[in-house]
Design a protein around this motif. Structure first.
Motif, short mmCIF file in Angstrom:
data_model
loop_
_atom_site.label_atom_id
_atom_site.label_comp_id
_atom_site.label_asym_id
_atom_site.label_seq_id
_atom_site.Cartn_x
_atom_site.Cartn_y
_atom_site.Cartn_z
N PHE A 178 -23.03 68.67 -15.19
CA PHE A 178 -24.06 67.89 -15.88
C PHE A 178 -23.95 66.42 -15.53
O PHE A 178 -24.98 65.74 -15.35
CB PHE A 178 -23.94 68.08 -17.39
CG PHE A 178 -24.87 67.21 -18.17
CD1 PHE A 178 -26.24 67.39 -18.11
CD2 PHE A 178 -24.37 66.18 -18.97
CE1 PHE A 178 -27.11 66.55 -18.82
CE2 PHE A 178 -25.22 65.36 -19.68
CZ PHE A 178 -26.59 65.54 -19.61
N ALA A 179 -22.73 65.91 -15.41
CA ALA A 179 -22.54 64.50 -15.05
C ALA A 179 -23.23 64.19 -13.71
O ALA A 179 -23.81 63.12 -13.54
CB ALA A 179 -21.06 64.17 -14.96
N TYR A 180 -23.18 65.15 -12.79
CA TYR A 180 -23.84 64.96 -11.49
C TYR A 180 -25.35 64.77 -11.69
O TYR A 180 -25.96 63.90 -11.07
CB TYR A 180 -23.57 66.17 -10.59
CG TYR A 180 -23.92 65.95 -9.14
CD1 TYR A 180 -22.96 65.49 -8.24
CD2 TYR A 180 -25.21 66.21 -8.67
CE1 TYR A 180 -23.28 65.29 -6.90
CE2 TYR A 180 -25.52 66.02 -7.33
CZ TYR A 180 -24.55 65.56 -6.45
OH TYR A 180 -24.87 65.35 -5.13
N GLY A 181 -25.94 65.58 -12.57
CA GLY A 181 -27.37 65.43 -12.86
C GLY A 181 -27.68 64.09 -13.47
O GLY A 181 -28.71 63.46 -13.15
N VAL A 182 -26.82 63.60 -14.36
CA VAL A 182 -27.02 62.28 -14.98
C VAL A 182 -26.96 61.19 -13.91
O VAL A 182 -27.77 60.25 -13.91
CB VAL A 182 -25.95 62.04 -16.06
CG1 VAL A 182 -25.97 60.58 -16.53
CG2 VAL A 182 -26.19 62.97 -17.24
N LEU A 183 -26.02 61.31 -12.97
CA LEU A 183 -25.90 60.30 -11.92
C LEU A 183 -27.09 60.35 -10.96
O LEU A 183 -27.46 59.33 -10.37
CB LEU A 183 -24.58 60.50 -11.17
CG LEU A 183 -23.33 60.23 -12.01
CD1 LEU A 183 -22.07 60.54 -11.22
CD2 LEU A 183 -23.30 58.79 -12.50
N GLN A 184 -27.70 61.52 -10.80
CA GLN A 184 -28.94 61.58 -10.03
C GLN A 184 -30.03 60.76 -10.71
O GLN A 184 -30.79 60.04 -10.05
CB GLN A 184 -29.39 63.04 -9.87
CG GLN A 184 -28.54 63.83 -8.89
CD GLN A 184 -28.92 65.30 -8.87
OE1 GLN A 184 -28.89 65.96 -9.92
NE2 GLN A 184 -29.28 65.82 -7.71
N LEU A 185 -30.11 60.85 -12.05
CA LEU A 185 -31.08 60.03 -12.79
C LEU A 185 -30.77 58.54 -12.61
O LEU A 185 -31.69 57.72 -12.47
CB LEU A 185 -31.05 60.39 -14.28
CG LEU A 185 -31.54 61.77 -14.68
CD1 LEU A 185 -31.45 61.93 -16.20
CD2 LEU A 185 -32.98 62.01 -14.21
N ALA A 186 -29.49 58.20 -12.61
CA ALA A 186 -29.10 56.80 -12.44
C ALA A 186 -29.48 56.30 -11.05
O ALA A 186 -29.99 55.18 -10.91
CB ALA A 186 -27.61 56.64 -12.67
N ASP A 187 -29.27 57.13 -10.04
CA ASP A 187 -29.65 56.73 -8.67
C ASP A 187 -31.15 56.52 -8.54
O ASP A 187 -31.60 55.68 -7.75
CB ASP A 187 -29.19 57.79 -7.67
CG ASP A 187 -27.77 57.55 -7.16
OD1 ASP A 187 -27.17 56.51 -7.52
OD2 ASP A 187 -27.27 58.40 -6.40
#
Length: 388
Positions: A98-107
């Motif tokens: 899930f953290a990976y998905g959050v970092l995609q939103l941040a990018d």
């Protein structure tokens, strides 16, 4: 085994669901984490001694999946063998995914890691507390929010942070659930839909789900305690109550948002409708295979180029860079979703999971060498076997 990894991470972190311990490695090939043949020959007897019915392993070497193997059964009663497509509850190793998905939103500039989460969405069950208003996505991902592992929505004070966010470490699933609701608010998608479009489909993780249905449940291993089928069947127990509602609404479970879960809960217990439902949960509800999770590990490894849907290389490096010390003076930190351990020889990222003793899991990697391992088990002795 690196000397630092011989120590119990539990003793350092004080987090009941998290522990770091390096698995045995092939002495003849220290660059790869494939267990040696002598150990694999011994593993079934170790599983019998530990009353562990089933286990699945996948190994990554130089950024590629090079080896998978399955042992035992999915159900101690039916004796059905663990297969390539057998799903396990991933438990807390759901969090880095899930953290990976959050970092995609941040990018994509849809979420700022250092902006207070209340600026995006504040759940009604959260109390009015000044420290709540300081919590950011970075605090959640590094377990420095001060929130408890889990609070009680009927007791708002149970959500009050134990310290000023960012100043200490305290493992918290609660923060991940709040961040899940923030991601839902930003994208308009429920958790499974969000992760399917962000990660599972582009990465080819065809056997990974944050919510399932009867068809998916057919491939799901049963959880065990003491080598026997657990009384609480977890996913299946909830599915029996929820799927008839999904059919009545003509809305597949994998498309549900938190609002849908709460509304369904109100139909099941109309006298005391829930304030929230934690069944579809970024902190612990991932269903996956060892090979699928190993595909995810390959995304954390260093390599020359990355696909446009992946997080940037700078963000990947930030994900596995120390963000918060677990305890001052100890070589353990938390990055953006991963536990980290560093010593003179290597730098590891890892996570362990435990869903109420029914399923235990472990994943770890070295981004510099591209080596990693995933171990999924369906019993309460899984951690002991995984450490071996």
């Amino acid at each position: 085994m690196p000397p630092l990894a011989r120590r119990s991470f539990l003793a350092i972190a004080g987090a009941a669901s998290t522990q770091m311990a390096m698995p045995a490695c092939a002495a003849a090939n220290p660059g790869a984490w494939v267990p040696p043949r002598e150990f694999l020959d011994r593993l079934p007897s170790l599983m019998r001694l530990g009353c562990l019915p089933g286990l699945s392993i996948a190994v990554v070497s130089k950024g590629r999946i090079v080896w998978t193997r399955h042992f035992g059964v999915t159900n101690a009663n039916t004796k059905e063998a663990v297969r390539d497509d057998t799903l396990f509850e991933a438990a807390s190793i759901s969090k880095p995914v899930f953290a990976y998905g959050v970092l995609q939103l941040a990018d994509r500039k849809l979420l700022e890691l250092d902006r207070p989460l209340t600026g995006y969405y504040k759940p009604a069950y959260m109390p009015d507390d000044p420290l709540i208003g300081e919590i950011t996505a970075r605090h959640v991902l590094t377990h420095s929010s001060g929130l408890p592992n889990w609070g009680d929505e009927e007791k708002p004070d149970s959500f009050k942070p134990a310290f000023k966010p960012g100043t200490a470490f305290s493992y918290s699933g609660e923060g991940f659930f709040w961040l899940q609701l923030v991601a839902e608010h930003i994208t308009g998608q429920g958790l499974d839909s969000f992760m399917r479009t962000q990660l599972f489909e582009p990465a080819g993780m065809t056997h990974s789900f944050f919510a399932g249905d009867t068809e998916i449940a057919r491939n799901l291993s049963v959880g065990h305690t003491g080598g026997k089928v657990a009384r609480d069947t977890g996913f299946r127990s909830v599915l029996k109550m929820i799927e008839p509602i999904a059919q009545k609404w003509n809305k597949p479970l994998r498309g549900w948002t938190q609002d849908d879960w709460v509304r369904a809960g109100g139909e099941i217990v109309p006298k005391t409708p829930p304030k929230r439902v934690r069944f579809e949960n970024a902190a612990a509800s991932l269903l996956t295979t060892a090979a699928d999770y190993a595909r995810f590990l390959t995304l954390i490894m260093g390599r020359p180029s990355r696909a446009s849907w992946e997080i940037s290389d700078a963000t990947r490096r930030a994900m596995i860079s120390p963000g918060r010390a677990v305890q001052d003076g100890e070589p353990f930190w938390w990055g953006l979703g991963w536990a980290l351990e560093r010593n003179a020889r290597t730098s590891l990222f890892s996570h362990e999971g435990n869903n109420e003793g029914r399923f235990m899991s472990y994943a770890a990697g070295d981004a510099a060498t591209g080596d990693g391992i995933v171990i999924l088990t369906n019993g309460d002795s899984g951690s002991g076997i995984s450490q071996r």
